[in-house]
Design an enzyme around this catalytic site. Structure first.
Site, short mmCIF file in Angstrom:
data_model
loop_
_atom_site.label_atom_id
_atom_site.label_comp_id
_atom_site.label_asym_id
_atom_site.label_seq_id
_atom_site.Cartn_x
_atom_site.Cartn_y
_atom_site.Cartn_z
N PRO A 173 0.84 -1.21 0.00
CA PRO A 173 0.00 0.00 0.00
C PRO A 173 0.87 1.26 0.00
CG PRO A 173 -0.59 -1.47 1.83
CD PRO A 173 0.67 -2.00 1.22
N GLU A 174 0.69 2.08 -1.01
CA GLU A 174 1.39 3.36 -1.09
C GLU A 174 0.39 4.46 -0.69
OE1 GLU A 174 4.55 4.02 -2.09
OE2 GLU A 174 5.23 2.18 -3.07
N ARG A 231 1.56 -10.50 6.12
CA ARG A 231 2.98 -10.44 6.47
C ARG A 231 3.23 -9.78 7.83
NH1 ARG A 231 6.30 -8.69 1.25
NH2 ARG A 231 8.02 -9.26 2.62
#
Ligand SMILES: [Zn+2]
Length: 274
Positions: free
Chosen positions: A2-3, A113
């Site tokens: 996610p940016e 993660r």
């Protein structure tokens, strides 16, 4: 990963479902995120009301009012996502945390993660050390070519890692740095201190353009934040250079080149970017 555009899209996607709602229950299934979920989080959150959501860089801020007012600082890490689940919808694998709201909706955090985290800030969010040293938002008035020019004088660092430095401007990750440099026609290897004011004005405009386009495109995925399919679709943009090494430049047809710059893969056109 996610940016900034994905985090902003997440904010816009979940805000209508959570703002003004009271948290009635907090379910922590996995407390070992990048920062361990604070032991007193449940106690602090139950009964609190969620105010207007904000975003700073890639942090989501959920201000809360109640007996213990403060702010939840949420970072999606490498693979985190937030969505609205409905009452009775069973959690899936990697759904680590639920905030159950007073209308039965659930704000559910998914993170395979576990590089993301949620933390509690008792004081003003701007004074938290993680936020205090950040540069301006790229879509705000405080950011522009003049700032890039001023901050870069005397710097021998290549322009791409310079642009990705959070103290210069926040939220310009590898994808958007590569794309903005292509649009501005600037070679990513060029020393930041050797670029003219006029070229920085073009670069700042290109940064705004690529981020705004991604956010606009993200808007089409907002419905994915509720129910159904699971993870919100992080959108694939039409990219000019990122991930296209060896392919022809869309502008001139030359083969795009891959180099490593500041430990990051960088793709650019050796003909269009000088
Ligand atoms: Zn080209």
């Amino acid at each position: 990963m996610p940016e900034l555009p994905e985090v902003e899209t997440t904010r816009r996607g979940i805000a209508p479902h959570v703002e003004g709602r009271e948290i009635t229950e907090v379910i922590v299934r996995q407390a070992r995120l990048r920062v361990p979920v604070p032991a007193d989080l449940v106690e602090r959150l139950v009964g609190a009301r969620i105010c207007e959501l904000a975003r700073r860089a890639k942090y989501l801020l959920l201000p809360l009012e109640g007996e213990a007012s403060g702010t939840l600082l949420w970072h999606l890490g490498m693979s985190g996502s937030l969505r609205i689940a409905r009452l009775g919808e069973l959690p899936k694998k990697h759904d680590h945390l639920d905030l159950v709201l007073d209308d039965g909706a659930i704000l559910r955090y998914h993170d395979p993660r576990r590089f993301g985290f949620v933390d509690w800030l008792a004081g003003s969010a701007e004074q938290d050390p993680r936020l205090a040293r950040l540069g301006p938002e790229p879509l705000s008035e405080a950011f522009g070519g003049e700032r890039l020019f001023a901050r870069s004088r005397g710097r021998r660092l290549a322009v791409k890692p310079f642009l990705m430095d959070n103290a210069v401007v926040v939220g310009v990750g590898n994808i958007y740095a590569a794309e903005a440099l292509f649009l501005a026609g600037i070679d990513p290897r060029r020393a930041a201190g050797r670029i003219s004011r006029a070229r920085y004005v073009r670069l700042a405009a290109a940064v705004r353009e690529v981020l705004a386009a991604a956010i606009t495109q993200g808007g089409t995925t907002l419905r994915d934040f509720v129910g159904g399919t699971g993870e919100p679709g992080y959108f694939k943009q039409r990219l000019n250079v990122y991930g296209r090494d060896g392919q022809p430049c869309r502008r001139c047809g030359a083969e795009l080149r891959l180099i490593t710059l500041g430990q990051r893969a960088s793709v650019f056109c050796g003909h269009c970017q000088t």
